[in-house]
Write a protein that holds these residues in place. Sequence first.
Motif, PDB file in Angstrom:
ATOM      1  N   HIS A 180       0.891  -1.280  -0.112  1.00 37.09           N
ATOM      2  CA  HIS A 180       0.146  -0.091   0.126  1.00 37.09           C
ATOM      3  C   HIS A 180       0.715   1.097   0.087  1.00 37.09           C
ATOM      4  O   HIS A 180       0.496   2.233  -0.568  1.00 37.09           O
ATOM      5  CB  HIS A 180      -0.859  -0.249   1.195  1.00 37.09           C
ATOM      6  CG  HIS A 180      -1.947  -1.002   1.252  1.00 37.09           C
ATOM      7  ND1 HIS A 180      -2.923  -0.999   0.440  1.00 37.09           N
ATOM      8  CD2 HIS A 180      -2.171  -2.052   1.863  1.00 37.09           C
ATOM      9  CE1 HIS A 180      -3.974  -1.968   0.269  1.00 37.09           C
ATOM     10  NE2 HIS A 180      -3.605  -2.698   1.320  1.00 37.09           N
ATOM     11  N   GLU A 181       2.130   1.192   0.649  1.00 37.58           N
ATOM     12  CA  GLU A 181       2.819   2.301   0.812  1.00 37.58           C
ATOM     13  C   GLU A 181       3.800   2.325  -0.645  1.00 37.58           C
ATOM     14  O   GLU A 181       4.570   1.082  -0.916  1.00 37.58           O
ATOM     15  CB  GLU A 181       3.825   2.337   1.778  1.00 37.58           C
ATOM     16  CG  GLU A 181       4.991   3.580   2.041  1.00 37.58           C
ATOM     17  CD  GLU A 181       5.453   3.636   3.216  1.00 37.58           C
ATOM     18  OE1 GLU A 181       6.738   3.322   3.430  1.00 37.58           O
ATOM     19  OE2 GLU A 181       4.902   3.606   4.690  1.00 37.58           O
ATOM     20  N   ASP A 182       3.857   3.162  -1.266  1.00 38.10           N
ATOM     21  CA  ASP A 182       4.522   3.067  -2.678  1.00 38.10           C
ATOM     22  C   ASP A 182       6.076   3.511  -2.502  1.00 38.10           C
ATOM     23  O   ASP A 182       6.667   3.589  -1.334  1.00 38.10           O
ATOM     24  CB  ASP A 182       4.129   4.016  -3.653  1.00 38.10           C
ATOM     25  CG  ASP A 182       4.183   5.677  -3.424  1.00 38.10           C
ATOM     26  OD1 ASP A 182       5.190   6.100  -2.588  1.00 38.10           O
ATOM     27  OD2 ASP A 182       3.628   6.628  -3.937  1.00 38.10           O
ATOM     28  N   ALA A 189      -3.758   7.662   0.949  1.00 29.07           N
ATOM     29  CA  ALA A 189      -4.430   9.152   1.144  1.00 29.07           C
ATOM     30  C   ALA A 189      -3.350  10.108   0.657  1.00 29.07           C
ATOM     31  O   ALA A 189      -4.126  10.924   0.039  1.00 29.07           O
ATOM     32  CB  ALA A 189      -4.601   9.246   2.600  1.00 29.07           C
ATOM     33  N   ASP A 190      -2.265   9.950   0.591  1.00 29.84           N
ATOM     34  CA  ASP A 190      -1.044  10.813   0.001  1.00 29.84           C
ATOM     35  C   ASP A 190      -1.443  10.812  -1.441  1.00 29.84           C
ATOM     36  O   ASP A 190      -1.485  12.109  -2.154  1.00 29.84           O
ATOM     37  CB  ASP A 190       0.095  10.448   0.161  1.00 29.84           C
ATOM     38  CG  ASP A 190       0.663  10.644   1.891  1.00 29.84           C
ATOM     39  OD1 ASP A 190       0.065  11.587   2.218  1.00 29.84           O
ATOM     40  OD2 ASP A 190       1.535   9.790   2.142  1.00 29.84           O
ATOM     41  N   ARG A 191      -1.545   9.730  -2.121  1.00 27.65           N
ATOM     42  CA  ARG A 191      -1.964   9.523  -3.631  1.00 27.65           C
ATOM     43  C   ARG A 191      -3.055  10.397  -4.008  1.00 27.65           C
ATOM     44  O   ARG A 191      -3.208  10.795  -5.091  1.00 27.65           O
ATOM     45  CB  ARG A 191      -1.697   8.332  -4.028  1.00 27.65           C
ATOM     46  CG  ARG A 191      -0.264   7.890  -3.912  1.00 27.65           C
ATOM     47  CD  ARG A 191      -0.209   6.322  -4.580  1.00 27.65           C
ATOM     48  NE  ARG A 191      -1.058   5.284  -3.760  1.00 27.65           N
ATOM     49  CZ  ARG A 191      -0.337   4.769  -2.702  1.00 27.65           C
ATOM     50  NH1 ARG A 191       0.949   4.893  -2.439  1.00 27.65           N
ATOM     51  NH2 ARG A 191      -1.152   3.877  -2.276  1.00 27.65           N
ATOM     52  N   VAL A 192      -4.255  10.050  -3.265  1.00 25.59           N
ATOM     53  CA  VAL A 192      -5.254  10.652  -3.313  1.00 25.59           C
ATOM     54  C   VAL A 192      -5.422  12.266  -3.387  1.00 25.59           C
ATOM     55  O   VAL A 192      -5.876  12.846  -4.270  1.00 25.59           O
ATOM     56  CB  VAL A 192      -6.493  10.111  -2.475  1.00 25.59           C
ATOM     57  CG1 VAL A 192      -7.907  10.930  -2.658  1.00 25.59           C
ATOM     58  CG2 VAL A 192      -6.828   8.663  -2.831  1.00 25.59           C
ATOM     59  N   ARG A 193      -4.732  12.637  -2.374  1.00 30.03           N
ATOM     60  CA  ARG A 193      -4.794  14.217  -2.202  1.00 30.03           C
ATOM     61  C   ARG A 193      -3.816  14.771  -3.348  1.00 30.03           C
ATOM     62  O   ARG A 193      -3.953  15.906  -3.623  1.00 30.03           O
ATOM     63  CB  ARG A 193      -4.213  14.509  -0.747  1.00 30.03           C
ATOM     64  CG  ARG A 193      -5.229  14.235   0.224  1.00 30.03           C
ATOM     65  CD  ARG A 193      -4.590  14.113   1.661  1.00 30.03           C
ATOM     66  NE  ARG A 193      -5.696  13.351   2.603  1.00 30.03           N
ATOM     67  CZ  ARG A 193      -5.213  12.753   3.733  1.00 30.03           C
ATOM     68  NH1 ARG A 193      -3.916  12.857   4.002  1.00 30.03           N
ATOM     69  NH2 ARG A 193      -6.015  12.297   4.363  1.00 30.03           N
ATOM     70  N   ALA A 194      -2.846  14.070  -3.829  1.00 29.34           N
ATOM     71  CA  ALA A 194      -2.010  14.789  -4.903  1.00 29.34           C
ATOM     72  C   ALA A 194      -2.936  14.854  -6.230  1.00 29.34           C
ATOM     73  O   ALA A 194      -2.346  15.753  -6.907  1.00 29.34           O
ATOM     74  CB  ALA A 194      -0.990  13.677  -5.169  1.00 29.34           C
ATOM     75  N   THR A 195      -4.014  14.099  -6.373  1.00 24.41           N
ATOM     76  CA  THR A 195      -4.889  14.223  -7.556  1.00 24.41           C
ATOM     77  C   THR A 195      -5.489  15.748  -7.245  1.00 24.41           C
ATOM     78  O   THR A 195      -6.505  16.133  -8.273  1.00 24.41           O
ATOM     79  CB  THR A 195      -5.851  13.245  -7.623  1.00 24.41           C
ATOM     80  OG1 THR A 195      -6.626  13.150  -6.701  1.00 24.41           O
ATOM     81  CG2 THR A 195      -5.008  12.027  -7.832  1.00 24.41           C
ATOM     82  N   GLY A 196      -5.670  16.385  -5.943  1.00 25.04           N
ATOM     83  CA  GLY A 196      -6.681  17.386  -5.829  1.00 25.04           C
ATOM     84  C   GLY A 196      -7.871  17.153  -5.094  1.00 25.04           C
ATOM     85  O   GLY A 196      -8.744  17.866  -4.738  1.00 25.04           O
ATOM     86  N   TYR A 197      -7.946  15.545  -4.747  1.00 23.49           N
ATOM     87  CA  TYR A 197      -9.283  15.352  -4.295  1.00 23.49           C
ATOM     88  C   TYR A 197      -9.306  15.612  -2.548  1.00 23.49           C
ATOM     89  O   TYR A 197      -8.241  15.271  -1.999  1.00 23.49           O
ATOM     90  CB  TYR A 197      -9.405  13.878  -4.166  1.00 23.49           C
ATOM     91  CG  TYR A 197     -10.633  13.220  -3.903  1.00 23.49           C
ATOM     92  CD1 TYR A 197     -11.545  12.778  -4.870  1.00 23.49           C
ATOM     93  CD2 TYR A 197     -10.936  12.868  -2.603  1.00 23.49           C
ATOM     94  CE1 TYR A 197     -12.921  11.960  -4.434  1.00 23.49           C
ATOM     95  CE2 TYR A 197     -12.005  12.270  -2.153  1.00 23.49           C
ATOM     96  CZ  TYR A 197     -12.978  11.900  -3.024  1.00 23.49           C
ATOM     97  OH  TYR A 197     -14.062  11.247  -2.513  1.00 23.49           O
ATOM     98  N   ALA A 198     -10.317  16.264  -2.277  1.00 21.01           N
ATOM     99  CA  ALA A 198     -10.446  16.482  -0.775  1.00 21.01           C
ATOM    100  C   ALA A 198     -11.287  15.363  -0.030  1.00 21.01           C
ATOM    101  O   ALA A 198     -12.392  15.512  -0.420  1.00 21.01           O
ATOM    102  CB  ALA A 198     -11.195  17.784  -0.583  1.00 21.01           C
ATOM    103  N   ASP A 199     -10.533  14.916   0.653  1.00 20.92           N
ATOM    104  CA  ASP A 199     -11.142  13.526   1.325  1.00 20.92           C
ATOM    105  C   ASP A 199     -11.307  13.823   3.013  1.00 20.92           C
ATOM    106  O   ASP A 199     -10.674  14.646   3.601  1.00 20.92           O
ATOM    107  CB  ASP A 199     -10.317  12.539   1.195  1.00 20.92           C
ATOM    108  CG  ASP A 199      -8.924  12.655   2.037  1.00 20.92           C
ATOM    109  OD1 ASP A 199      -9.065  11.847   3.139  1.00 20.92           O
ATOM    110  OD2 ASP A 199      -7.889  13.102   1.573  1.00 20.92           O
TER     111      ASP A 199
END
Length: 266
Positions: A180-182, A189-199
Amino acid sequence: MFGVAPADARAGALAHYLPATGCGLRERDASRWRPDRRLDEATMLWANGASLHDAIERSGYTASAVSGVHIGNFNARQHPPMGASTCHALRDAALRDAGTYARGDEAWILLAAPIDLPAAGDEAQVDAQALLLVNRLRASPRRCGSREMPSAPPLALSSQLTEAANAHARDMAQQHYFEHEDAQGRTSADRVRATGYADLRVGENIAYGPLSTDDAITGWLASPGHCENLMDPAFRQMGIGFAREEGARGEVYWVQVLATPRPVRH
């Protein structure tokens, strides 16, 4: 690569061998199978001493099931009946591809069922298929290990979550790891937020192997932790991604990202 006969000739060889199996099959029954050049190569390897597993692996054919038949003397007038398991395999509709090889009066037949792996360009179809299957699963309560999970609202696809899922799948395939850790130390969560998604919340399921879309999702359902992610009623959106590893078999890395978006403030 081995030299093999054209498809019509390979189909004719299979038709010639079928009556010798003693399973009540006739030459016309050969039309039930598709001659496959890779299985011809695998059959040759198997006949010359390789294990069935190694022969299939080396041929590049990706099989979900395979069965081998050896005929001792296919030119004999009378043939003793083969075992029930062999005749069952010859009648198994799932084993729809065939390879043949002959040496002297001996013949070998391999029957196989392919795994329908996704390919580059299938992304939209995979997204739609995965969303449909996941929402069908969430529509009914189910047990995830020791935990009873209620039915959950359907999810919606998110292009940002799909972007994050595909990026992690590609990274694992290229860097040859399964975590799960790249490789850069980032979490889902880091990868999701890097797309601009606010979670508000992020979950992730990963899988690896020669898997179809259905196999990946049903495999997660069989694992308690992954199942809880799939059934979590707090999640509202999902994205799914895959990447093929380079090589003959081209195993698939799968990533599903689930998330709860932050409310939009007006």
